[in-house]
Design a protein around this motif. Sequence first.
Motif, PDB file in Angstrom:
ATOM      1  N   VAL A 183       4.414   5.562  -3.913  1.00  0.00           N
ATOM      2  CA  VAL A 183       5.821   5.134  -3.858  1.00  0.00           C
ATOM      3  C   VAL A 183       6.069   4.034  -4.876  1.00  0.00           C
ATOM      4  O   VAL A 183       7.090   4.039  -5.589  1.00  0.00           O
ATOM      5  CB  VAL A 183       6.171   4.660  -2.438  1.00  0.00           C
ATOM      6  CG1 VAL A 183       7.536   3.982  -2.416  1.00  0.00           C
ATOM      7  CG2 VAL A 183       6.146   5.827  -1.459  1.00  0.00           C
ATOM      8  N   LEU A 184       5.149   3.084  -4.972  1.00  0.00           N
ATOM      9  CA  LEU A 184       5.301   1.993  -5.940  1.00  0.00           C
ATOM     10  C   LEU A 184       5.335   2.540  -7.364  1.00  0.00           C
ATOM     11  O   LEU A 184       6.166   2.122  -8.184  1.00  0.00           O
ATOM     12  CB  LEU A 184       4.154   0.998  -5.772  1.00  0.00           C
ATOM     13  CG  LEU A 184       4.283  -0.331  -6.541  1.00  0.00           C
ATOM     14  CD1 LEU A 184       5.371  -1.193  -5.922  1.00  0.00           C
ATOM     15  CD2 LEU A 184       2.953  -1.085  -6.521  1.00  0.00           C
ATOM     16  N   ALA A 185       4.445   3.481  -7.674  1.00  0.00           N
ATOM     17  CA  ALA A 185       4.394   4.058  -9.025  1.00  0.00           C
ATOM     18  C   ALA A 185       5.669   4.839  -9.340  1.00  0.00           C
ATOM     19  O   ALA A 185       6.194   4.760 -10.462  1.00  0.00           O
ATOM     20  CB  ALA A 185       3.170   4.958  -9.157  1.00  0.00           C
ATOM     21  N   ASP A 186       6.177   5.586  -8.370  1.00  0.00           N
ATOM     22  CA  ASP A 186       7.393   6.366  -8.618  1.00  0.00           C
ATOM     23  C   ASP A 186       8.586   5.445  -8.841  1.00  0.00           C
ATOM     24  O   ASP A 186       9.446   5.731  -9.693  1.00  0.00           O
ATOM     25  CB  ASP A 186       7.659   7.298  -7.435  1.00  0.00           C
ATOM     26  CG  ASP A 186       8.658   8.380  -7.778  1.00  0.00           C
ATOM     27  OD1 ASP A 186       8.258   9.376  -8.407  1.00  0.00           O
ATOM     28  OD2 ASP A 186       9.847   8.237  -7.429  1.00  0.00           O
ATOM     29  N   CYS A 187       8.652   4.343  -8.106  1.00  0.00           N
ATOM     30  CA  CYS A 187       9.737   3.385  -8.315  1.00  0.00           C
ATOM     31  C   CYS A 187       9.622   2.718  -9.686  1.00  0.00           C
ATOM     32  O   CYS A 187      10.636   2.445 -10.336  1.00  0.00           O
ATOM     33  CB  CYS A 187       9.731   2.329  -7.212  1.00  0.00           C
ATOM     34  SG  CYS A 187      10.259   2.927  -5.590  1.00  0.00           S
ATOM     35  N   GLU A 188       8.407   2.470 -10.130  1.00  0.00           N
ATOM     36  CA  GLU A 188       8.211   1.895 -11.466  1.00  0.00           C
ATOM     37  C   GLU A 188       8.723   2.850 -12.539  1.00  0.00           C
ATOM     38  O   GLU A 188       9.404   2.434 -13.492  1.00  0.00           O
ATOM     39  CB  GLU A 188       6.731   1.601 -11.683  1.00  0.00           C
ATOM     40  CG  GLU A 188       6.377   1.093 -13.069  1.00  0.00           C
ATOM     41  CD  GLU A 188       6.970  -0.270 -13.363  1.00  0.00           C
ATOM     42  OE1 GLU A 188       7.540  -0.429 -14.454  1.00  0.00           O
ATOM     43  OE2 GLU A 188       6.882  -1.178 -12.504  1.00  0.00           O
ATOM     44  N   ILE A 189       8.437   4.123 -12.393  1.00  0.00           N
ATOM     45  CA  ILE A 189       8.900   5.128 -13.358  1.00  0.00           C
ATOM     46  C   ILE A 189      10.425   5.182 -13.400  1.00  0.00           C
ATOM     47  O   ILE A 189      11.034   5.323 -14.465  1.00  0.00           O
ATOM     48  CB  ILE A 189       8.313   6.502 -13.011  1.00  0.00           C
ATOM     49  CG1 ILE A 189       6.784   6.491 -13.214  1.00  0.00           C
ATOM     50  CG2 ILE A 189       8.951   7.605 -13.853  1.00  0.00           C
ATOM     51  CD1 ILE A 189       6.103   7.751 -12.724  1.00  0.00           C
ATOM     52  N   ARG A 190      11.058   5.046 -12.243  1.00  0.00           N
ATOM     53  CA  ARG A 190      12.515   5.145 -12.153  1.00  0.00           C
ATOM     54  C   ARG A 190      13.219   3.815 -12.403  1.00  0.00           C
ATOM     55  O   ARG A 190      14.446   3.749 -12.351  1.00  0.00           O
ATOM     56  CB  ARG A 190      12.917   5.682 -10.772  1.00  0.00           C
ATOM     57  CG  ARG A 190      12.361   7.055 -10.463  1.00  0.00           C
ATOM     58  CD  ARG A 190      12.671   7.493  -9.046  1.00  0.00           C
ATOM     59  NE  ARG A 190      11.968   8.709  -8.706  1.00  0.00           N
ATOM     60  CZ  ARG A 190      12.412   9.936  -8.985  1.00  0.00           C
ATOM     61  NH1 ARG A 190      13.576  10.083  -9.571  1.00  0.00           N
ATOM     62  NH2 ARG A 190      11.702  10.997  -8.661  1.00  0.00           N
ATOM     63  N   GLY A 191      12.464   2.759 -12.655  1.00  0.00           N
ATOM     64  CA  GLY A 191      13.058   1.458 -12.925  1.00  0.00           C
ATOM     65  C   GLY A 191      13.630   0.773 -11.706  1.00  0.00           C
ATOM     66  O   GLY A 191      14.488  -0.110 -11.833  1.00  0.00           O
ATOM     67  N   LYS A 192      13.150   1.134 -10.504  1.00  0.00           N
ATOM     68  CA  LYS A 192      13.649   0.546  -9.270  1.00  0.00           C
ATOM     69  C   LYS A 192      12.793  -0.667  -8.877  1.00  0.00           C
ATOM     70  O   LYS A 192      11.605  -0.729  -9.180  1.00  0.00           O
ATOM     71  CB  LYS A 192      13.627   1.568  -8.132  1.00  0.00           C
ATOM     72  CG  LYS A 192      14.584   2.736  -8.317  1.00  0.00           C
ATOM     73  CD  LYS A 192      14.501   3.677  -7.135  1.00  0.00           C
ATOM     74  CE  LYS A 192      15.483   4.846  -7.302  1.00  0.00           C
ATOM     75  NZ  LYS A 192      16.873   4.402  -7.157  1.00  0.00           N
ATOM     76  N   ALA A 193      13.406  -1.598  -8.174  1.00  0.00           N
ATOM     77  CA  ALA A 193      12.674  -2.746  -7.647  1.00  0.00           C
ATOM     78  C   ALA A 193      11.930  -2.323  -6.391  1.00  0.00           C
ATOM     79  O   ALA A 193      12.530  -1.798  -5.446  1.00  0.00           O
ATOM     80  CB  ALA A 193      13.641  -3.891  -7.329  1.00  0.00           C
ATOM     81  N   ALA A 194      10.619  -2.530  -6.385  1.00  0.00           N
ATOM     82  CA  ALA A 194       9.794  -2.159  -5.235  1.00  0.00           C
ATOM     83  C   ALA A 194       8.649  -3.151  -5.107  1.00  0.00           C
ATOM     84  O   ALA A 194       8.040  -3.543  -6.102  1.00  0.00           O
ATOM     85  CB  ALA A 194       9.257  -0.737  -5.366  1.00  0.00           C
ATOM     86  N   SER A 195       8.364  -3.556  -3.874  1.00  0.00           N
ATOM     87  CA  SER A 195       7.240  -4.437  -3.572  1.00  0.00           C
ATOM     88  C   SER A 195       6.364  -3.754  -2.540  1.00  0.00           C
ATOM     89  O   SER A 195       6.869  -3.161  -1.576  1.00  0.00           O
ATOM     90  CB  SER A 195       7.712  -5.787  -3.025  1.00  0.00           C
ATOM     91  OG  SER A 195       8.455  -6.505  -3.992  1.00  0.00           O
ATOM     92  N   MET A 196       5.067  -3.843  -2.741  1.00  0.00           N
ATOM     93  CA  MET A 196       4.094  -3.297  -1.795  1.00  0.00           C
ATOM     94  C   MET A 196       3.244  -4.452  -1.282  1.00  0.00           C
ATOM     95  O   MET A 196       2.564  -5.119  -2.060  1.00  0.00           O
ATOM     96  CB  MET A 196       3.218  -2.245  -2.464  1.00  0.00           C
ATOM     97  CG  MET A 196       2.130  -1.680  -1.572  1.00  0.00           C
ATOM     98  SD  MET A 196       1.126  -0.458  -2.451  1.00  0.00           S
ATOM     99  CE  MET A 196      -0.012   0.036  -1.163  1.00  0.00           C
ATOM    100  N   VAL A 197       3.304  -4.704   0.023  1.00  0.00           N
ATOM    101  CA  VAL A 197       2.527  -5.774   0.641  1.00  0.00           C
ATOM    102  C   VAL A 197       1.419  -5.144   1.471  1.00  0.00           C
ATOM    103  O   VAL A 197       1.689  -4.296   2.339  1.00  0.00           O
ATOM    104  CB  VAL A 197       3.414  -6.676   1.526  1.00  0.00           C
ATOM    105  CG1 VAL A 197       2.567  -7.785   2.143  1.00  0.00           C
ATOM    106  CG2 VAL A 197       4.552  -7.275   0.709  1.00  0.00           C
TER     107      VAL A 197
END
Length: 241
Positions: A183-197
């Motif tokens: 999920v974090l990688a897909d958000c990075e590709i789409r330019g979305k803000a995502a945090s994984m704790v």
Amino acid sequence: MEDVVTDAPPPSRLSPDDLDNFATPPPQPTPILVVSPNPSAPAPRLLIVLISPTSLALLAHLPTPPPLHASLLLPDLSLLTHAPIRVYLHPSGALLAAAHSAVPAHRARAAARTLVSTLQPEEALVLDAVRSEAYRGRLAADEPVEGKLETRAARRQGGVGAARGVAALAPPGSVVDGLGAAVLADCEIRGKAASMVVTWPAGARPAEFGVMRRVAAELGVDPAKAAARVSGRAEMDALYT
């Protein structure tokens, strides 16, 4: 004298099973996201992905059970051993995606891509657990540890929601994988803000972590009611079924 052009070629030294190793593998079926018909539901601002037993325990203490918004099915996996990822619509407008069973590593990317591309959240917060074999530092059995990984968009704004204030995952070289990392990688590709704790131990009380206390407050969960130690993922299977 042998004619190398017209003589029959020698038999192959490879068995048919060996030759199959060079064949293109059959395509995996696309995950299916079944969304409940609710035309009045607004576009979600925040998607919270609950993977660790500690984060899943918060579902049992919500003031009222949230309605089911969607279910993600992996057609190639048996429902007897792999429960679907259920997505609930919280009254705050946030979507809660609960992974009640582990998603196989080879299907994590497809599942994450379907979740993010179909639900289209503005931001994502992933709550997962640290695997001791993938952590570069020393993990004590009774010492809570939390750390985060972020996309570049989330780093520019200081984090996503309850992840603000959580330090970066340390030491360097620790590895995270599975659905949360996908999920974090897909958000990075789409330019979305995502945090994984990620947190340790996996079965610790939600109240032991700052990020869990903040998520509980946002969801209206009383931290005192979520203070019991979590024994594992199996006890979550009966929730919202």
